[in-house]
Motif scaffolding. Structure first.
Motif, PDB file in Angstrom:
ATOM      1  N   ASP A 125      39.465  28.795  61.358  1.00  0.00           N
ATOM      2  CA  ASP A 125      40.764  29.132  60.789  1.00  0.00           C
ATOM      3  C   ASP A 125      40.711  30.469  60.069  1.00  0.00           C
ATOM      4  N   LEU A 126      39.574  30.738  59.443  1.00  0.00           N
ATOM      5  CA  LEU A 126      39.384  32.003  58.722  1.00  0.00           C
ATOM      6  C   LEU A 126      38.011  32.559  59.053  1.00  0.00           C
ATOM      7  N   VAL A 127      37.923  33.885  59.140  1.00  0.00           N
ATOM      8  CA  VAL A 127      36.651  34.565  59.313  1.00  0.00           C
ATOM      9  C   VAL A 127      36.475  35.519  58.134  1.00  0.00           C
ATOM     10  N   LEU A 128      35.437  35.274  57.327  1.00  0.00           N
ATOM     11  CA  LEU A 128      35.199  36.072  56.130  1.00  0.00           C
ATOM     12  C   LEU A 128      33.798  36.669  56.187  1.00  0.00           C
ATOM     13  N   GLU A 129      33.619  37.758  55.484  1.00  0.00           N
ATOM     14  CA  GLU A 129      32.295  38.372  55.439  1.00  0.00           C
ATOM     15  C   GLU A 129      31.303  37.456  54.732  1.00  0.00           C
ATOM     16  N   ASN A 130      31.753  36.831  53.640  1.00  0.00           N
ATOM     17  CA  ASN A 130      30.872  35.949  52.871  1.00  0.00           C
ATOM     18  C   ASN A 130      31.699  35.122  51.891  1.00  0.00           C
ATOM     19  N   LEU A 131      31.018  34.267  51.129  1.00  0.00           N
ATOM     20  CA  LEU A 131      31.697  33.418  50.138  1.00  0.00           C
ATOM     21  C   LEU A 131      32.455  34.226  49.089  1.00  0.00           C
ATOM     22  N   GLY A 132      32.002  35.438  48.857  1.00  0.00           N
ATOM     23  CA  GLY A 132      32.642  36.271  47.842  1.00  0.00           C
ATOM     24  C   GLY A 132      34.111  36.509  48.107  1.00  0.00           C
ATOM     25  N   GLU A 133      34.508  36.482  49.374  1.00  0.00           N
ATOM     26  CA  GLU A 133      35.926  36.714  49.691  1.00  0.00           C
ATOM     27  C   GLU A 133      36.790  35.542  49.229  1.00  0.00           C
ATOM     28  N   ILE A 134      36.223  34.338  49.226  1.00  0.00           N
ATOM     29  CA  ILE A 134      36.960  33.193  48.691  1.00  0.00           C
ATOM     30  C   ILE A 134      37.167  33.370  47.193  1.00  0.00           C
ATOM     31  N   THR A 135      36.112  33.801  46.512  1.00  0.00           N
ATOM     32  CA  THR A 135      36.199  34.045  45.070  1.00  0.00           C
ATOM     33  C   THR A 135      37.291  35.061  44.766  1.00  0.00           C
ATOM     34  N   LYS A 136      37.314  36.152  45.522  1.00  0.00           N
ATOM     35  CA  LYS A 136      38.329  37.196  45.298  1.00  0.00           C
ATOM     36  C   LYS A 136      39.733  36.649  45.527  1.00  0.00           C
ATOM     37  N   ALA A 137      39.895  35.867  46.600  1.00  0.00           N
ATOM     38  CA  ALA A 137      41.227  35.351  46.919  1.00  0.00           C
ATOM     39  C   ALA A 137      41.733  34.411  45.831  1.00  0.00           C
ATOM     40  N   LEU A 138      40.821  33.598  45.266  1.00  0.00           N
ATOM     41  CA  LEU A 138      41.248  32.624  44.254  1.00  0.00           C
ATOM     42  C   LEU A 138      41.361  33.235  42.868  1.00  0.00           C
ATOM     43  N   SER A 139      40.815  34.413  42.707  1.00  0.00           N
ATOM     44  CA  SER A 139      40.860  35.061  41.390  1.00  0.00           C
ATOM     45  C   SER A 139      42.046  35.995  41.268  1.00  0.00           C
TER      46      SER A 139
END
Length: 261
Positions: free
Chosen positions: A247-261
């Motif tokens: 569903d999503l392709v991200l470089e790493n877990l850090g992109e989830i952190t950025k999106a939620l912050s």
């Protein structure tokens, strides 16, 4: 990315997603801090059955990340759940590491090469020719053959090493018997996770991992959000022609952190 705000439980792969070998990725601790701050649940879900949950807790804590044993779920634990649910006999011939042997004994299984009633194969870093020979002999006699997970290789900082799937291939080539496989992406892993953690609403659950054929295939099979991170095995080019699409392709877990912050 707005879908991430609806996720209440993140199922996280370990090697290639959260760390590589003994090296914690720089984005992992901020991810954990964000999850704790927002009250989101995260559970490490690994196919690597060479170690038990206690080992992973110690390893992750040693990296500076405080977690509990309840936050780690392995294919070894899923295999124990499957064997108990389906009332398999408690006498097993287990091809596995001392850590996996400990986990099975604590769960009430008797590990023996004297008249066992089932053969269980894990990712055995202590594998010997004698273990293989015994397992093959027992499987030829008609004993049920169970394997903890299908991964062909395990990532390490020095490169991939043969994993449980490669060991399955060897035994199957010798005996002609394919095992029942429990771990990601198979439904038995999903069933065990749901039973352990009470996971019910697929829209609030995400699987985050670096492998299309295990992590993302399981997400697809379970109907949960599948997030591919490109920090491990899978590269963007691998998505072309793949039957499994995240569903999503991200470089790493850090992109989830950025999106939620």
């Amino acid at each position: 990315m707005h879908r991430l705000r609806n996720i209440e439980t993140y199922l996280l792969d370990l090697d290639g997603t959260f760390y590589l070998g003994s090296n914690l990725y720089p984005w992992s601790l901020p991810f954990v801090e964000t999850m704790n701050r927002l009250g989101r649940r995260f559970i490490f879900v690994t196919n690597n059955s060479s170690q038990n949950a206690k080992h992973y807790v110690q390893k992750i804590r040693g990296m500076g990340v405080e977690i509990t044993e309840d936050q780690v779920f392995t294919s070894g634990q899923a295999t124990i759940y499957y064997l108990k649910k389906h009332n398999y006999p408690r006498k097993l011939y287990l091809v596995g590491t001392p850590a996996l042997e400990e986990e099975f004994r604590e769960a009430g299984f008797m590990l023996t090469d004297k008249d066992p009633e089932t053969v269980v194969l894990g990712f055995d870093l202590t594998l010997t020719y004698e273990k293989l020979r015994t397992a093959c002999d027992l499987i030829r006699q008609g004993l049920p053959f169970i394997a903890t997970h299908p991964d062909f290789n395990c990532p390490t900082p020095e490169g991939p090493i043969p994993d449980c799937g490669a060991m399955i291939a060897l035994i199957t080539a010798s005996t002609g018997v394919k095992p029942k496989i429990i771990g990601k992406p198979y439904p038995e892993m999903i069933e065990a996770l749901r039973a352990r953690y009470g996971l019910e609403n697929p829209a609030t659950i995400a699987m985050v991992g670096d492998r299309l054929y295990t992590d993302l295939a399981m997400a697809e099979a379970a109907g949960i959000v599948g997030i591919l991170v490109l920090s491990g095995e899978t590269q963007r080019a691998d998505l072309q022609g793949s039957e499994v699409q995240p569903d999503l392709v991200l470089e790493n877990l850090g992109e989830i952190t950025k999106a939620l912050s």
